[in-house]
Scaffold this motif. Structure first.
Motif, PDB file in Angstrom:
ATOM      1  N   THR A 252       7.752   2.922   7.478  1.00  0.00           N
ATOM      2  CA  THR A 252       8.404   3.821   6.540  1.00  0.00           C
ATOM      3  C   THR A 252       8.895   3.001   5.355  1.00  0.00           C
ATOM      4  O   THR A 252       9.203   1.809   5.483  1.00  0.00           O
ATOM      5  N   ILE A 253       8.961   3.630   4.186  1.00  0.00           N
ATOM      6  CA  ILE A 253       9.358   2.914   2.976  1.00  0.00           C
ATOM      7  C   ILE A 253      10.239   3.797   2.106  1.00  0.00           C
ATOM      8  O   ILE A 253      10.168   5.029   2.142  1.00  0.00           O
ATOM      9  N   ARG A 254      11.073   3.128   1.332  1.00  0.00           N
ATOM     10  CA  ARG A 254      11.877   3.793   0.316  1.00  0.00           C
ATOM     11  C   ARG A 254      11.928   2.882  -0.903  1.00  0.00           C
ATOM     12  O   ARG A 254      12.178   1.675  -0.777  1.00  0.00           O
ATOM     13  N   TYR A 255      11.691   3.473  -2.076  1.00  0.00           N
ATOM     14  CA  TYR A 255      11.749   2.722  -3.335  1.00  0.00           C
ATOM     15  C   TYR A 255      12.405   3.631  -4.362  1.00  0.00           C
ATOM     16  O   TYR A 255      11.778   4.580  -4.836  1.00  0.00           O
ATOM     17  N   GLY A 256      13.676   3.361  -4.677  1.00  0.00           N
ATOM     18  CA  GLY A 256      14.405   4.263  -5.560  1.00  0.00           C
ATOM     19  C   GLY A 256      14.524   5.629  -4.916  1.00  0.00           C
ATOM     20  O   GLY A 256      14.956   5.763  -3.772  1.00  0.00           O
TER      21      GLY A 256
ATOM     22  N   GLU B 243     -14.895  -7.154   6.588  1.00  0.00           N
ATOM     23  CA  GLU B 243     -16.228  -7.245   5.984  1.00  0.00           C
ATOM     24  C   GLU B 243     -16.172  -7.102   4.470  1.00  0.00           C
ATOM     25  O   GLU B 243     -16.877  -7.799   3.744  1.00  0.00           O
ATOM     26  N   ARG B 244     -15.294  -6.216   3.982  1.00  0.00           N
ATOM     27  CA  ARG B 244     -15.191  -5.972   2.543  1.00  0.00           C
ATOM     28  C   ARG B 244     -14.041  -6.731   1.891  1.00  0.00           C
ATOM     29  O   ARG B 244     -13.772  -6.565   0.714  1.00  0.00           O
ATOM     30  N   HIS B 245     -13.347  -7.551   2.648  1.00  0.00           N
ATOM     31  CA  HIS B 245     -12.225  -8.343   2.136  1.00  0.00           C
ATOM     32  C   HIS B 245     -11.195  -7.451   1.450  1.00  0.00           C
ATOM     33  O   HIS B 245     -10.819  -7.674   0.291  1.00  0.00           O
ATOM     34  N   GLN B 246     -10.713  -6.463   2.185  1.00  0.00           N
ATOM     35  CA  GLN B 246      -9.757  -5.540   1.596  1.00  0.00           C
ATOM     36  C   GLN B 246      -8.959  -4.833   2.683  1.00  0.00           C
ATOM     37  O   GLN B 246      -9.289  -4.914   3.876  1.00  0.00           O
ATOM     38  N   PHE B 247      -7.895  -4.163   2.272  1.00  0.00           N
ATOM     39  CA  PHE B 247      -7.146  -3.255   3.131  1.00  0.00           C
ATOM     40  C   PHE B 247      -7.301  -1.850   2.561  1.00  0.00           C
ATOM     41  O   PHE B 247      -7.229  -1.651   1.349  1.00  0.00           O
ATOM     42  N   GLU B 248      -7.517  -0.891   3.447  1.00  0.00           N
ATOM     43  CA  GLU B 248      -7.506   0.508   3.040  1.00  0.00           C
ATOM     44  C   GLU B 248      -6.118   1.047   3.362  1.00  0.00           C
ATOM     45  O   GLU B 248      -5.717   1.116   4.521  1.00  0.00           O
TER      46      GLU B 248
ATOM     47  N   LEU C  63       4.773   4.899  -7.694  1.00  0.00           N
ATOM     48  CA  LEU C  63       3.593   4.511  -6.915  1.00  0.00           C
ATOM     49  C   LEU C  63       3.107   3.114  -7.257  1.00  0.00           C
ATOM     50  O   LEU C  63       2.772   2.321  -6.364  1.00  0.00           O
ATOM     51  N   ASN C  64       3.056   2.786  -8.539  1.00  0.00           N
ATOM     52  CA  ASN C  64       2.565   1.464  -8.934  1.00  0.00           C
ATOM     53  C   ASN C  64       3.424   0.362  -8.331  1.00  0.00           C
ATOM     54  O   ASN C  64       2.913  -0.612  -7.758  1.00  0.00           O
ATOM     55  N   ALA C  65       4.744   0.507  -8.423  1.00  0.00           N
ATOM     56  CA  ALA C  65       5.649  -0.505  -7.871  1.00  0.00           C
ATOM     57  C   ALA C  65       5.514  -0.583  -6.351  1.00  0.00           C
ATOM     58  O   ALA C  65       5.576  -1.674  -5.766  1.00  0.00           O
ATOM     59  N   ILE C  66       5.306   0.547  -5.704  1.00  0.00           N
ATOM     60  CA  ILE C  66       5.158   0.561  -4.247  1.00  0.00           C
ATOM     61  C   ILE C  66       3.883  -0.161  -3.825  1.00  0.00           C
ATOM     62  O   ILE C  66       3.881  -0.945  -2.863  1.00  0.00           O
ATOM     63  N   VAL C  67       2.805   0.064  -4.543  1.00  0.00           N
ATOM     64  CA  VAL C  67       1.546  -0.632  -4.230  1.00  0.00           C
ATOM     65  C   VAL C  67       1.719  -2.137  -4.388  1.00  0.00           C
ATOM     66  O   VAL C  67       1.224  -2.930  -3.578  1.00  0.00           O
ATOM     67  N   ARG C  68       2.456  -2.559  -5.410  1.00  0.00           N
ATOM     68  CA  ARG C  68       2.689  -3.987  -5.599  1.00  0.00           C
ATOM     69  C   ARG C  68       3.556  -4.548  -4.468  1.00  0.00           C
ATOM     70  O   ARG C  68       3.376  -5.696  -4.050  1.00  0.00           O
ATOM     71  N   GLN C  69       4.505  -3.750  -3.964  1.00  0.00           N
ATOM     72  CA  GLN C  69       5.290  -4.186  -2.813  1.00  0.00           C
ATOM     73  C   GLN C  69       4.395  -4.401  -1.590  1.00  0.00           C
ATOM     74  O   GLN C  69       4.564  -5.367  -0.836  1.00  0.00           O
ATOM     75  N   ILE C  70       3.441  -3.497  -1.390  1.00  0.00           N
ATOM     76  CA  ILE C  70       2.532  -3.622  -0.248  1.00  0.00           C
ATOM     77  C   ILE C  70       1.657  -4.871  -0.402  1.00  0.00           C
ATOM     78  O   ILE C  70       1.435  -5.612   0.563  1.00  0.00           O
ATOM     79  N   ARG C  71       1.174  -5.118  -1.610  1.00  0.00           N
ATOM     80  CA  ARG C  71       0.396  -6.332  -1.860  1.00  0.00           C
ATOM     81  C   ARG C  71       1.224  -7.576  -1.522  1.00  0.00           C
ATOM     82  O   ARG C  71       0.715  -8.536  -0.942  1.00  0.00           O
ATOM     83  N   ARG C  72       2.513  -7.538  -1.894  1.00  0.00           N
ATOM     84  CA  ARG C  72       3.369  -8.678  -1.589  1.00  0.00           C
ATOM     85  C   ARG C  72       3.590  -8.819  -0.087  1.00  0.00           C
ATOM     86  O   ARG C  72       3.537  -9.928   0.455  1.00  0.00           O
ATOM     87  N   MET C  73       3.834  -7.702   0.607  1.00  0.00           N
ATOM     88  CA  MET C  73       4.035  -7.749   2.054  1.00  0.00           C
ATOM     89  C   MET C  73       2.861  -8.383   2.779  1.00  0.00           C
ATOM     90  O   MET C  73       3.032  -9.133   3.745  1.00  0.00           O
ATOM     91  N   LEU C  74       1.663  -8.082   2.313  1.00  0.00           N
ATOM     92  CA  LEU C  74       0.448  -8.584   2.959  1.00  0.00           C
ATOM     93  C   LEU C  74      -0.062  -9.873   2.313  1.00  0.00           C
ATOM     94  O   LEU C  74      -1.080 -10.418   2.734  1.00  0.00           O
ATOM     95  N   ASP C  75       0.650 -10.334   1.285  1.00  0.00           N
ATOM     96  CA  ASP C  75       0.302 -11.575   0.583  1.00  0.00           C
ATOM     97  C   ASP C  75      -1.157 -11.566   0.128  1.00  0.00           C
ATOM     98  O   ASP C  75      -1.914 -12.524   0.351  1.00  0.00           O
TER      99      ASP C  75
ATOM    100  N   ARG D 193      -1.219 -16.294   5.702  1.00  0.00           N
ATOM    101  CA  ARG D 193      -0.530 -15.516   4.659  1.00  0.00           C
ATOM    102  C   ARG D 193       0.948 -15.325   5.011  1.00  0.00           C
ATOM    103  O   ARG D 193       1.323 -15.227   6.173  1.00  0.00           O
ATOM    104  N   LEU D 194       1.772 -15.223   3.964  1.00  0.00           N
ATOM    105  CA  LEU D 194       3.199 -15.011   4.166  1.00  0.00           C
ATOM    106  C   LEU D 194       3.440 -13.611   4.728  1.00  0.00           C
ATOM    107  O   LEU D 194       2.964 -12.624   4.157  1.00  0.00           O
ATOM    108  N   PRO D 195       4.198 -13.486   5.813  1.00  0.00           N
ATOM    109  CA  PRO D 195       4.484 -12.168   6.397  1.00  0.00           C
ATOM    110  C   PRO D 195       5.693 -11.533   5.700  1.00  0.00           C
ATOM    111  O   PRO D 195       6.838 -11.833   6.010  1.00  0.00           O
ATOM    112  N   GLY D 196       5.451 -10.648   4.757  1.00  0.00           N
ATOM    113  CA  GLY D 196       6.534 -10.078   3.964  1.00  0.00           C
ATOM    114  C   GLY D 196       7.278  -8.961   4.671  1.00  0.00           C
ATOM    115  O   GLY D 196       6.769  -8.339   5.604  1.00  0.00           O
ATOM    116  N   SER D 197       8.500  -8.715   4.228  1.00  0.00           N
ATOM    117  CA  SER D 197       9.239  -7.522   4.637  1.00  0.00           C
ATOM    118  C   SER D 197       9.283  -6.585   3.440  1.00  0.00           C
ATOM    119  O   SER D 197       8.856  -6.944   2.339  1.00  0.00           O
ATOM    120  N   TRP D 198       9.833  -5.359   3.647  1.00  0.00           N
ATOM    121  CA  TRP D 198       9.745  -4.384   2.557  1.00  0.00           C
ATOM    122  C   TRP D 198      10.557  -4.793   1.340  1.00  0.00           C
ATOM    123  O   TRP D 198      10.131  -4.654   0.207  1.00  0.00           O
TER     124      TRP D 198
END
Length: 455
Positions: A230-234, A247-252, A263-275, A301-306
């Motif tokens: 679960t997530i909260r941002y603002g 195989e595709r070097h990505q996360f869905e 949404l943009n800031a949340i996606v960047r948070q997820i990128r940071r969490m998964l490094d 990879r660094l294991p990020g928190s929210w």
């Protein structure tokens, strides 16, 4: 920037390890691509190499609709630690120029406007505002490709205040209209499922193991190939699940949110969490030179928190006890104070909620309980912010706690957890001593390599 011969070799091999490290522009078509683009390879005399997508765009090239340079790993976001430019990029990518102006950004950075413009001109050949606008349009292009959101929702989620301004900016930046993108994308995509790419190698099993060991029921969940929480941002709340596609070097990533403004800031948070933006080849090459006596695992990879506040609270509750004992305390905190999120899920409690509680349900020493409240009160009031070094003024918070919060909550690449029990155990297994200072600015990854020896 790689030299032209390196770029040539990488593009001819379509080597995914270089995806995002440079971009290929073709003079005969006016298009720029990723090194992994499946299109017929152009002749070298028609090719130009650029270090960033924004530089290729500002030179007059438009993004390829086949390999989509907007979906490449975010190379501008991984340029080192502790630099003014890196901080500026992070703030702009987080919406600093959508919600404020250049003057306010420079005040946060502690530099003058002229100097900031010089930094961006040297790095990207464009102004900070032009960089921000291009990043907004890249994110909008990603949503147009991968979701079925109405164009007006795409504009809002990308930080544009009006549809007209969005259409004008998108056409100028992309040399295409939003309608052009929508004609070409598949109709089978889910409403809010995005593909977040990374540059291999990526050690998923080790990252998954870390999240599984620290998982809190109702707040987080871990599968064989996925993690979610679960997530909260603002004012935005919801949850996400990220499924690994090796195989595709990505996360869905599938997101369920109550609104799209962040949404943009949340996606960047997820990128940071998964490094996802780390160039582990560069990092490990540096570590290999500085600490040659340490065998290195590829792709850690660094294991990020929210966020950094959550990381700080978890670190305080974990002081001087086992991971299992810390998890029990964090579970109690979430169960008692976390806001319900449906389906037996909860959000991590906000600082103001923790500050208002006496925390009597936590079975731990009173001094530790007061440290949790002290941090929550200071954070909620604005006395301290997202820099854990500020927290050292609070009683009960020492260097280890502040460093763990920076390590997980800010994805700081240069944290040396010398007081960590696991690090000490791993150092004891080495036949010779190492100097962690030599590993800077990648000491966080040295910590990961040591953990990997014993966990």
């Amino acid at each position: 920037m790689l030299d032209p011969q390196q770029c040539r070799s990488a593009r001819l091999a379509r080597d995914a390890r270089f995806d995002g490290r440079f971009f290929i522009a073709v003079s005969t078509t006016g298009i720029f691509c990723r090194p992994v683009c499946p299109a017929t390879l152009p002749q070298e005399r028609h090719v130009r190499y650029f270090e960033s997508a924004v530089a290729a765009s500002s030179a007059g090239y438009r993004p390829c609709l086949r390999c989509r340079p907007d979906s490449a790993p975010d190379s501008p976001a991984w340029i080192g630690s502790g630099t003014t430019l890196a901080r500026a990029i992070g703030l702009i990518d987080g919406g600093a120029l959508q919600n404020g102006d250049i003057t306010q950004l420079c005040e946060r950075l502690g530099i003058g406007e002229r100097y900031l413009r010089q930094l961006f001109q040297r790095r990207f050949g464009v102004s900070p505002k032009a960089y921000s606008l291009y990043r907004q349009c890249l994110f909008a292009k990603k949503l147009l490709h991968e979701t079925t959101l109405p164009v007006i929702d795409v504009a809002h989620a990308s930080g544009f205040s009006s549809l007209r301004r969005f259409n004008d900016a998108f056409k100028r930046q992309m040399s295409l209209t939003p309608t052009d993108i929508r004609r070409r994308r598949s109709r089978k995509n889910a409403a809010l499922t995005l593909k977040l790419a990374y540059r291999p190698p990526y050690q998923w099993e080790r990252l998954r193991h870390f999240f599984a060991v620290h998982v809190i029921d109702g707040l987080e969940w871990v599968g064989e190939q996925s993690i979610g929480r679960t997530i909260r941002y603002g004012a935005t709340a919801g949850h996400f699940e990220a499924r690994h596609d090796a195989e595709r070097h990505q996360f869905e990533v599938t997101l369920v949110l109550n609104e799209l403004g962040e949404l943009n800031a949340i996606v960047r948070q997820i990128r940071r969490m998964l490094d996802l933006d780390a160039d582990t080849q560069t990092i490990e090459a540096h570590l290999g030179q500085c600490v040659p006596e340490l065998p290195l695992a590829e792709g850690l990879r660094l294991p990020g928190s929210w966020n950094v506040f959550e990381s700080g609270i978890r670190a305080v509750l974990g002081q001087q006890i086992s991971i299992a004992a810390a998890n029990r305390l964090i579970q109690q905190l979430v169960d008692q104070l976390g806001e319900r999120a449906g389906n037996n899920r909860r959000h991590f409690p906000a600082a103001s909620v923790i500050a208002a509680s006496d925390l009597s349900f936590l079975k731990l020493p009173g001094s530790r309980r007061e440290t949790v409240r002290r941090l929550a009160v200071a954070y909620a009031s604005g006395e301290v912010g997202d820099d854990p070094q500020q927290w050292l003024t609070l009683k009960g918070i020492g260097p280890w706690t502040a460093n763990v919060a920076a390590f997980r909550g800010n994805a700081d690449p240069d944290i040396w957890l010398d007081g960590d029990v696991g690090v000490r155990r791993a150092l004891a297994t080495l036949s010779t001593s190492i100097d962690p200072a030599l590993a800077s600015p990648w000491r966080s990854y040295l910590t990961l390599q040591l953990w990997n020896r014993i966990l």
